[in-house]
Design a protein around this motif. Structure first.
Motif, short mmCIF file in Angstrom:
data_model
loop_
_atom_site.label_atom_id
_atom_site.label_comp_id
_atom_site.label_asym_id
_atom_site.label_seq_id
_atom_site.Cartn_x
_atom_site.Cartn_y
_atom_site.Cartn_z
N ARG A 1 0.76 -1.30 -0.01
CA ARG A 1 0.06 -0.19 0.07
C ARG A 1 0.81 1.46 -0.06
O ARG A 1 0.72 2.16 -0.59
N ASP A 2 1.98 1.27 0.99
CA ASP A 2 2.77 2.44 0.88
C ASP A 2 3.32 2.78 -0.39
O ASP A 2 3.67 3.92 -0.69
N ASP A 3 3.89 1.70 -1.01
CA ASP A 3 4.67 1.91 -2.04
C ASP A 3 3.59 2.28 -3.35
O ASP A 3 4.19 3.08 -3.93
N VAL A 4 2.63 2.01 -3.27
CA VAL A 4 1.58 2.27 -4.30
C VAL A 4 1.53 3.70 -4.29
O VAL A 4 1.34 4.46 -5.07
N GLU A 5 0.90 4.23 -2.86
CA GLU A 5 0.81 5.68 -2.70
C GLU A 5 1.72 6.50 -3.14
O GLU A 5 1.63 7.54 -3.45
N SER A 6 2.88 6.12 -2.73
CA SER A 6 4.08 6.95 -3.12
C SER A 6 4.42 7.07 -4.69
O SER A 6 4.48 8.02 -4.98
N VAL A 7 4.06 6.22 -5.19
CA VAL A 7 4.34 6.04 -6.54
C VAL A 7 3.23 7.28 -7.12
O VAL A 7 3.32 7.66 -8.08
N GLN A 8 1.79 6.79 -6.83
CA GLN A 8 0.77 7.46 -7.21
C GLN A 8 0.94 9.08 -6.89
O GLN A 8 0.85 10.08 -7.88
N GLN A 9 1.43 9.42 -5.69
CA GLN A 9 1.88 10.78 -5.44
C GLN A 9 2.76 11.46 -6.50
O GLN A 9 2.69 12.62 -6.91
N LEU A 10 3.77 10.56 -6.64
CA LEU A 10 4.88 10.94 -7.46
C LEU A 10 4.46 11.20 -8.86
O LEU A 10 4.94 12.22 -9.58
N LEU A 11 3.55 10.50 -9.59
CA LEU A 11 3.25 10.48 -10.90
C LEU A 11 2.31 11.97 -10.76
O LEU A 11 2.49 12.53 -11.80
N ASN A 12 1.52 12.11 -9.87
CA ASN A 12 0.79 13.26 -9.94
C ASN A 12 1.57 14.46 -9.85
O ASN A 12 1.26 15.74 -10.70
N LEU A 13 2.74 14.46 -8.97
CA LEU A 13 3.75 15.64 -9.05
C LEU A 13 4.30 15.92 -10.59
O LEU A 13 4.68 16.83 -11.08
N CYS A 14 4.66 14.60 -11.09
CA CYS A 14 5.40 14.88 -12.42
C CYS A 14 4.29 15.28 -13.39
O CYS A 14 4.53 15.94 -14.43
N SER A 15 3.21 14.91 -13.35
CA SER A 15 2.13 15.33 -14.16
C SER A 15 2.03 17.06 -14.25
O SER A 15 1.95 17.61 -15.11
N SER A 16 1.86 17.43 -12.78
CA SER A 16 2.29 19.06 -12.57
C SER A 16 3.17 19.60 -13.12
O SER A 16 3.23 20.73 -13.52
N ALA A 17 4.40 19.14 -13.02
CA ALA A 17 5.69 19.55 -13.61
C ALA A 17 5.61 19.40 -15.32
O ALA A 17 6.87 19.93 -15.70
N GLY A 18 4.60 18.81 -15.86
CA GLY A 18 4.58 18.61 -17.10
C GLY A 18 5.48 17.66 -17.81
O GLY A 18 5.61 17.29 -19.00
N ARG A 19 6.02 16.39 -17.10
CA ARG A 19 6.70 15.49 -17.54
C ARG A 19 5.73 14.39 -18.30
O ARG A 19 6.31 13.33 -18.65
N VAL A 20 4.63 14.25 -17.71
CA VAL A 20 3.58 13.21 -18.06
C VAL A 20 2.28 13.78 -18.31
O VAL A 20 1.97 14.67 -17.52
N GLN A 21 1.30 13.40 -19.09
CA GLN A 21 0.19 13.87 -19.45
C GLN A 21 -0.87 12.62 -18.77
O GLN A 21 -0.92 11.57 -19.20
N LEU A 22 -1.69 13.11 -17.85
CA LEU A 22 -2.68 12.11 -17.23
C LEU A 22 -3.88 12.71 -17.71
O LEU A 22 -4.39 13.88 -17.63
N PRO A 23 -4.90 11.94 -17.99
CA PRO A 23 -6.29 12.42 -17.92
C PRO A 23 -6.97 13.03 -16.96
O PRO A 23 -7.55 13.85 -17.05
N GLU A 24 -6.42 12.60 -15.83
CA GLU A 24 -6.84 13.21 -14.44
C GLU A 24 -5.86 12.80 -13.38
O GLU A 24 -5.11 11.76 -13.78
N PRO A 25 -5.86 13.63 -12.30
CA PRO A 25 -4.74 13.30 -11.31
C PRO A 25 -5.20 11.90 -10.67
O PRO A 25 -6.71 11.54 -10.79
N LEU A 26 -4.15 11.10 -10.34
CA LEU A 26 -4.61 10.00 -9.60
C LEU A 26 -5.13 10.09 -8.43
O LEU A 26 -4.76 10.94 -7.69
N LYS A 27 -6.03 9.21 -7.94
CA LYS A 27 -6.22 8.92 -6.38
C LYS A 27 -5.46 8.33 -5.79
O LYS A 27 -5.24 7.06 -5.93
N ALA A 28 -4.48 9.07 -4.94
CA ALA A 28 -3.49 8.44 -4.08
C ALA A 28 -4.11 7.71 -2.90
O ALA A 28 -4.11 8.18 -1.86
N ASP A 29 -4.47 6.64 -3.33
CA ASP A 29 -5.08 5.77 -2.13
C ASP A 29 -4.47 4.45 -1.66
O ASP A 29 -5.30 3.59 -0.95
N GLY A 30 -3.32 4.18 -2.45
CA GLY A 30 -2.60 2.89 -2.32
C GLY A 30 -3.14 1.91 -2.97
O GLY A 30 -2.47 0.81 -2.68
#
Length: 406
Positions: A157-186
């Protein structure tokens, strides 16, 4: 203390942590070689057991450990398979960016080998402030996750939530395009897998992404390149996965100020302070201890000599201030002794005091000194009086060090 002796001390403390972790993973361990003389190393080179005369064994910064599991007949079975031992190697490298495991070497696999690479000598520079702690590029993220995230992975769970938060940060930084922010729920699912693969295509240039984020792997370290500065709310949310967003936003600027005031101004000091604060407060969920404090009644060492002192002066603050004597001492230090003795609940309800008391306690106990030598055990005893919750403190310490690049 010389720099080499200091490195040796940290190395041995980490070896102790490693052996304990191996036991938790179901392995027993026996110690092999630690120190080699130059003559012994030269013999190893001649016999083909080593390829260098610059082995860390010569500096007492490497050790060979053998790991065993019980065979069906009860006999200890020596384990040398790289993948079976990988969780141990990942734990070792996750303890510190300077740690290396021989099972990850490319020329040959030396699974029993664990070493520490001491930092190169550098000219003395002023310590950076707690408000701005830029980490060395490429070092942040090592040890943040304990297993792999992706299809057919462990997906803790903690690993998945960490990756989800990181992906959202990378999306905000323009490094990846996501349809919508991930729900960081693990919870790992198709959206998380698609986001990992999209990141691997856009940021890593992978034509055929594998959709895996391995501990200390290239994808994780690249994700961590978009981490914000230390102690900014998004950074603190990654450290304290169980904290509420509003608490993170409230405490982040206060923590920065207190840490600057108390010279908690190196990554290692910050990591230890945040680990202790995180555990003591349940990652900001508790500003006072859950128990009613009755157990402290009559404690002379805490100054609880008057009727009701146990309950009145129970633990409060991010590092829990406990006992009439300690409330009085802290009150004198900030010029509010009478007020705090009359209304000790202020340490819980006033966010500024709630954080400030943790910094005051840290300085009073000289805990920077123990943080500087990476002594989690002694530091925990100073904070707690024992070793209660040390596994959780260690978990938070490893996360903080990974996020700081410490």
């Amino acid at each position: 203390m010389s720099d080499l002796v200091r490195e040796q001390s940290v190395f041995l403390l980490h070896v102790c942590e490693l052996v304990k972790k191996a036991g938790e993973l179901g392995f027993s361990a026996s110690a092999g070689e630690l120190y080699r003389t130059p003559e012994q190393q030269a013999l190893h080179v001649r016999n083909g057991r080593s390829t260098t005369m610059a082995s860390q064994h010569l500096k007492r910064l490497a050790i060979d450990l053998n790991f065993f599991r019980d065979a069906p007949d009860g006999r200890p079975l020596l384990i040398s398979d790289v993948e079976t031992l990988r969780p141990i190697g990942q734990f070792w490298e996750g303890l510190d960016a300077a740690n290396r495991w021989g099972g990850n070497w490319t020329t040959f696999k030396d699974t029993p080998h664990f070493e520490r690479r001491e930092a190169p000598a550098a000219a003395a520079v002023p310590a950076p402030s707690a408000a701005a702690m830029p980490a060395v590029a490429g070092t942040r993220g090592r040890g943040l996750t304990t297993g792999s995230v992706g299809a057919r992975c462990s997906n803790a769970r903690d690993d998945v939530e960490s990756v989800q938060q990181l992906l959202n940060l990378c999306s905000s930084a323009g490094r990846v395009q996501l349809p919508e922010p991930l729900k960081a729920d693990g919870a790992f699912g198709q959206k998380t897998l698609d986001a990992i693969m999209a990141f691997q295509r856009s940021a890593l240039g992978q034509g055929e992404p594998d959709g895996r984020v391995d501990a200390n792997g290239a994808t994780l370290l690249s994700l961590c390149e978009s981490l914000p500065e230390a102690l900014e709310p998004p950074w603190l949310s990654l450290l304290y996965l169980r904290a509420k967003d509003e608490d993170v936003a409230d405490f982040a600027p206060r923590l920065r100020q207190v840490m600057a005031n108390r010279h908690i101004d190196t990554p290692l000091r910050q990591a230890h302070f945040l680990a202790q604060v995180g555990h003591e407060s349940g990652e900001f969920r508790f500003r006072a201890e859950i128990a009613n404090g009755e157990a402290y009644q009559g404690r002379v060492d805490l100054g609880n000599l008057q009727p009701g002192d146990g309950r009145k002066f129970k633990g409060r603050g991010l590092i829990q201030l406990t006992g009439r004597a300690n409330y009085g001492e802290y009150g004198r230090a900030i010029g509010r002794e009478a007020e705090l003795l009359a209304t000790p609940e202020l340490v819980e309800t006033d966010p500024e005091l709630c954080v400030d008391v943790a910094g005051w306690f840290w300085a009073k106990k000289n805990l920077n000194n123990l943080a500087d030598v990476d002594d989690l055990t002694s530091l925990t005893k100073r904070v707690n009086g024992g070793l209660n919750g040390i596994d959780d403190r260690r978990r938070l310490l490893l996360r903080a060090r990974a996020l700081l690049g410490a």
